[in-house]
Design a protein around this motif. Structure first.
Motif, short mmCIF file in Angstrom:
data_model
loop_
_atom_site.label_atom_id
_atom_site.label_comp_id
_atom_site.label_asym_id
_atom_site.label_seq_id
_atom_site.Cartn_x
_atom_site.Cartn_y
_atom_site.Cartn_z
N TYR A 350 -8.10 7.87 -6.14
CA TYR A 350 -8.09 6.71 -5.05
C TYR A 350 -7.40 5.56 -5.48
O TYR A 350 -6.61 4.63 -5.01
CB TYR A 350 -9.39 6.75 -4.66
N THR A 366 -7.93 8.96 2.01
CA THR A 366 -9.54 9.18 1.84
C THR A 366 -9.66 10.19 1.04
O THR A 366 -8.84 11.08 0.84
CB THR A 366 -10.44 9.05 3.08
N SER A 533 -18.98 7.83 5.90
CA SER A 533 -18.37 7.78 4.70
C SER A 533 -19.41 7.21 3.66
O SER A 533 -20.36 6.57 3.85
CB SER A 533 -17.56 6.66 4.97
N THR A 564 -11.71 2.82 4.66
CA THR A 564 -10.88 3.02 3.57
C THR A 564 -9.86 1.94 3.49
O THR A 564 -9.30 1.55 2.19
CB THR A 564 -10.24 4.47 3.58
N TYR A 589 -13.49 5.85 -1.94
CA TYR A 589 -14.04 5.82 -0.56
C TYR A 589 -13.81 7.41 -0.10
O TYR A 589 -12.72 8.16 -0.17
CB TYR A 589 -12.89 5.26 0.44
#
Length: 592
Positions: A350, A366, A533, A564, A589
């Motif tokens: 990420y 994500t 999330s 995100t 995330y």
């Protein structure tokens, strides 16, 4: 019929095959009968396929597939490795279904390591065989089945609870039929150059069987078999990219969301990731874990760890993200989710660097433990309602003064009062980590049910405290929040549907290292339990004012951006203002 005559039972044929394979392993210098082993195993596996109606046949098929897989991988017989993978999917699915009805303790613990590593290898083989649709589908089936089905069965059972007994039985019986139909072994008898199109059609057929309107109740349709990848794309509007290592290099498999509405768009494509083979990824992960442990034990400084992390982020940018974006440049503008396979699940994908920027700041990205997790995450819209901000500064050997400042700042953004658990310590020397040792969690105290109930019923939950990952027993990974709150505890709870959970603690994006492909840890469990999330960190987080600022900016960004994008923006700002990689790079995330 000979020694392996087909008049013998499937079980007897497997036992004789196993003994021959053992003999070959024990006598490598003797006559080479491996081609015979491969062909006998292949024929036995094919004979199991039409009889996959009971757990004994499924067990024989799975054991035979494991005998066949190694030699075929060594011979680079990619199409047959893929076919073997499909058989493993069918066999494991059948065993899983039987296990739901009649639990066998330890069943999946015995199978897990081979099961999840094989998903990565089969995906790799499918790419090299020119079968990208099969690559993603097999990987999805093998990586999500254990946690996904556990949560599915619990959800369906809960849905039927309170109804007349006849309704309850009908719901469960219907669900089992759907599971069985979705998991029949697939058999292909056509030409190789038509195989990928055939696999795509099978996946589309599974997808079309899914109850997209959920007329049977929430989550009733989640037995979508290989169609779950497409259902995740439909539910989120995101394409899916599976990433993993292989024998000589790595692989990325893209399922394109545009294919759901445009029959001219190819459902799945794949590329090679040079230099991202399994051994290299394992080496990178081992170095990261060693450096994180050194920081935790105060053997190295935060500066040394930060330098190591920056090098890893740059390598990921060059080895993974650059070839991926070169092949699919439209992903710079379109939303997508990454599902990592095997050891790659432990990489900071990420926050990897490309063009000297974290990818999360430039892409609508994500991370998802699996397509099934993504479907569960997208099952409900973003929740509204109560916000819980809680901090525990005093549990554990290291006091955490700045979690109090963080809780107050985040609570102020949302206009609520924070819950501060325990005494507030004096400001520290900014060298403390939000990571605790096992003995800190061995007090026997559990987080109060009152606090658990507040977590369960809040739309936004932000927890700042010590965290501990237990790689060998991932369900024992825990937060220290006025007592121990473990993954196992949360697995029994239902969260506010559509909630956001932020874990501002060390290591809690981590997973069990014994079976990394399973991704069993806080993110997968929280998404399966109702969260939309989850934000969590892959390694130790420093308890500093800069951490407070990062988390505050993230929550401020939620007012105008998706989750995100808000996290990506906060991470980029932290980096631009000179924060070390140890602070911003571990946060990830997960979810819709």
């Amino acid at each position: 019929m000979g020694l392996f005559g087909r008049s013998k039972s499937l079980e007897d044929r497997y036992l004789e095959l196993r003994d021959l394979a053992k003999h070959m392993h024990a006598n490598p210098s003797g006559s080479n009968r491996w081609p015979e082993v491969q062909e006998l195993a292949w024929q036995l596996m094919k004979d199991c396929a039409p009889r996959m109606k009971d757990s004994l046949t499924a067990s024989v098929a799975l054991a035979t597939a494991k005998v066949l897989l190694g030699p075929d991988l060594g011979a680079r017989n990619w199409p047959r490795v893929v076919a073997t993978g499909w058989m493993m999917v069918a066999a494991i699915s059948k065993l899983d279904l039987e296990n739901v009805a009649r639990p066998r303790p330890g069943l999946f613990e015995a199978l897990a390591r081979d099961m999840y590593r094989n998903a990565e290898m089969i995906a790799y083989a499918a790419h090299h065989a020119g079968l990208p649709s099969a690559a993603g589908a097999v990987a999805e089936q093998l990586t999500s089945i254990r946690l996904g089905d556990r949560m599915l069965y619990r959800s369906v059972t809960a849905m039927a609870t309170g109804q007349p007994a006849s309704v309850h039985k009908q719901v469960i019986a219907t669900q089992r039929v759907q599971l069985s139909e979705a998991r029949n072994p697939l058999r292909f008898d056509g030409e190789l150059d038509t195989m990928d199109a055939w696999y795509s059609q099978q996946i589309l057929a599974d997808f079309q069987r899914i109850d997209h309107n959920r007329t049977g109740g929430a989550r009733i349709a989640l037995a979508g078999g290989t169609g779950m990848t497409l259902e995740a794309m439909r539910a989120t509007g995101r394409s899916l990219v599976y990433l993993g290592g292989g024998v000589d290099d790595g692989v990325a498999i893209r399922f394109d969301a545009a294919a759901l509405s445009d029959p001219q768009t190819r459902l799945a494509t794949s590329i090679t990731l040079p230099g991202a083979d399994i051994k290299t990824i394992e080496c990178k992960i081992s170095e990261l874990h060693a450096a994180a442990a050194g920081r935790r034990e105060r053997r190295i400084t935060g500066i040394v760890l930060s330098q190591h992390i920056e090098q890893l982020l740059e390598w990921l940018g060059q080895a993974v993200w650059q070839p991926l974006l070169d092949r699919w440049p439209d992903l710079r503008e379109k939303p997508f989710a990454v599902v990592a396979l095997g050891e790659a699940t432990q990489l900071p994908l990420y926050t990897a660097l490309i063009d000297d920027r974290p990818v999360c700041a430039t892409l609508d990205l994500t991370i998802a433990p699996s397509a099934r997790s993504l479907v569960l995450a997208a099952e409900h819209p973003v929740a509204s309602g109560a916000t819980l901000v809680a901090a525990d500064p005093s549990s554990g050997d290291d006091e955490l003064p700045y979690v109090v400042d963080e809780a107050k700042a985040v609570a102020d953004v949302h206009g609520v009062q924070p819950a501060i658990i325990g005494a507030v310590p004096s400001p520290g020397n900014e060298k403390r980590l939000r990571s605790a040792t096992r003995k800190d969690f061995d007090t026997g105290a559990q987080t109060t049910q009152e606090l658990v109930d507040r977590i369960r019923t809040s739309a936004i939950v932000h927890l700042a405290c010590h965290g501990m990952i237990n790689p060998a027993e991932p369900l024992e990974s825990a937060l220290l929040l006025g007592g121990t709150l473990s993954v196992g505890n949360l697995l029994t709870e239902d969260l506010q549907p559509g909630s956001l959970i932020v874990l501002s603690a060390c290591d809690l994006a981590g997973i069990g290292t014994q079976t990394p492909g399973e991704q069993l840890g806080f993110p997968a469990v929280l998404l399966a339990a109702g969260a939309r999330s989850v934000v969590a960190a892959l390694w130790p987080v420093p308890d500093t004012p800069r951490t407070v600022r990062l988390m505050t900016r993230f929550h401020e960004g939620l007012a105008t951006m998706t989750g995100t994008k808000a996290l990506g923006s906060a991470i980029e700002q932290a980096r631009e203002h000179g924060a070390p990689a140890t602070l911003w790079a571990p946060f990830t995330y997960f979810g819709a």
